[in-house]
Scaffold this motif. Structure first.
Motif, short mmCIF file in Angstrom:
data_model
loop_
_atom_site.label_atom_id
_atom_site.label_comp_id
_atom_site.label_asym_id
_atom_site.label_seq_id
_atom_site.Cartn_x
_atom_site.Cartn_y
_atom_site.Cartn_z
N GLY A 8 0.70 -1.08 0.01
CA GLY A 8 0.15 -0.17 0.05
C GLY A 8 0.87 1.22 -0.03
O GLY A 8 0.60 2.14 -0.52
N ALA A 9 1.88 1.20 0.69
CA ALA A 9 2.82 2.61 0.56
C ALA A 9 3.34 2.94 -0.64
O ALA A 9 3.56 4.09 -0.88
N LYS A 10 3.57 1.79 -1.63
CA LYS A 10 4.07 2.26 -3.01
C LYS A 10 2.99 2.98 -3.92
O LYS A 10 3.28 3.61 -4.85
N LEU A 11 1.79 2.67 -3.34
CA LEU A 11 0.47 3.20 -3.96
C LEU A 11 0.27 4.56 -3.37
O LEU A 11 -0.77 5.08 -3.77
N GLY A 12 0.55 4.98 -2.32
CA GLY A 12 0.41 6.05 -1.61
C GLY A 12 -1.04 5.93 -0.83
O GLY A 12 -1.52 6.70 -0.40
N THR A 14 -2.91 4.16 2.71
CA THR A 14 -2.96 4.00 4.11
C THR A 14 -2.93 2.49 4.54
O THR A 14 -2.59 2.15 5.53
N ALA A 15 -3.59 1.79 3.71
CA ALA A 15 -3.56 0.32 3.98
C ALA A 15 -2.15 -0.33 3.86
O ALA A 15 -1.35 0.42 2.91
N LYS A 16 -1.84 -1.32 4.44
CA LYS A 16 -0.79 -2.01 4.45
C LYS A 16 -0.56 -2.61 3.07
O LYS A 16 0.46 -2.70 2.47
N THR A 17 -1.87 -3.35 2.66
CA THR A 17 -1.77 -4.14 1.37
C THR A 17 -2.90 -3.72 0.56
O THR A 17 -4.11 -3.60 1.03
N VAL A 18 -2.69 -3.59 -0.78
CA VAL A 18 -3.97 -3.49 -1.56
C VAL A 18 -3.77 -4.86 -2.38
O VAL A 18 -2.86 -5.16 -2.83
N GLY A 19 -5.17 -5.26 -2.64
CA GLY A 19 -5.12 -6.66 -3.29
C GLY A 19 -6.31 -6.42 -4.61
O GLY A 19 -7.30 -5.94 -4.48
N VAL A 20 -6.06 -6.99 -5.72
CA VAL A 20 -6.81 -6.97 -6.91
C VAL A 20 -6.70 -8.12 -7.68
O VAL A 20 -5.47 -8.65 -7.92
N ARG A 21 -7.91 -8.64 -7.87
CA ARG A 21 -7.64 -10.01 -8.89
C ARG A 21 -7.36 -9.82 -10.08
O ARG A 21 -7.67 -8.70 -10.74
N PRO A 22 -6.58 -10.65 -10.90
CA PRO A 22 -6.46 -10.49 -12.23
C PRO A 22 -7.37 -10.02 -13.40
O PRO A 22 -7.41 -9.19 -14.05
N ARG A 87 -8.71 -3.72 0.40
CA ARG A 87 -7.47 -3.12 1.27
C ARG A 87 -7.31 -3.75 2.49
O ARG A 87 -8.29 -4.20 3.38
N PHE A 88 -6.26 -4.31 2.79
CA PHE A 88 -5.92 -4.99 4.01
C PHE A 88 -4.98 -4.30 5.21
O PHE A 88 -4.01 -3.48 4.91
N GLY A 89 -5.48 -4.46 6.47
CA GLY A 89 -4.55 -3.71 7.62
C GLY A 89 -3.45 -4.36 7.83
O GLY A 89 -3.06 -5.62 7.19
N ALA A 90 -2.54 -4.25 8.80
CA ALA A 90 -1.50 -4.86 9.07
C ALA A 90 -1.36 -6.07 9.62
O ALA A 90 -0.79 -6.98 9.52
#
Length: 96
Positions: A8-12, A14-22, A87-90
């Motif tokens: 998430g930080a690479k995308l700016g 606040t979420a730790k991780t961003v997930g998107v299915r192909p 969006r996923f938290g820590a």
């Protein structure tokens, strides 16, 4: 293919991780959210899986229904469907 997980930080974000299915990513040759380079195109008959190395998002898998011709080294822009982006938290839980 498995879900794409992006720091998430690479995308700016606040979420730790961003997930998107192909299958919830679209590609365009002219514009989009994440600029990338085609690493590999996998033609599976009814589907095409593209592997893009994106500046912000890293290595992504994009599933396109149908045939999509893209040569390795080509520039494409990937855009996630906002309604189907997670969006996923820590602790790995989905944020609302």
């Amino acid at each position: 293919p498995k879900m794409n997980f992006i720091d998430g930080a690479k995308l700016g974000e606040t979420a730790k991780t961003v997930g998107v299915r192909p299958e919830h990513l679209t590609v365009d040759a002219k514009s989009g959210a994440w600029k990338g380079t085609v690493v590999h195109a996998e033609h599976l008959g009814a589907d095409t899986n593209l592997y893009l190395d994106c500046e912000k998002a890293g290595l992504l898998t994009v599933r396109i229904f149908g045939v999509y011709n893209a040569e390795p080294g080509a520039t494409l822009y990937a855009t996630p469907d906002p309604a189907k982006t997670y969006r996923f938290g820590a602790h790995g839980r989905v944020l609302k």
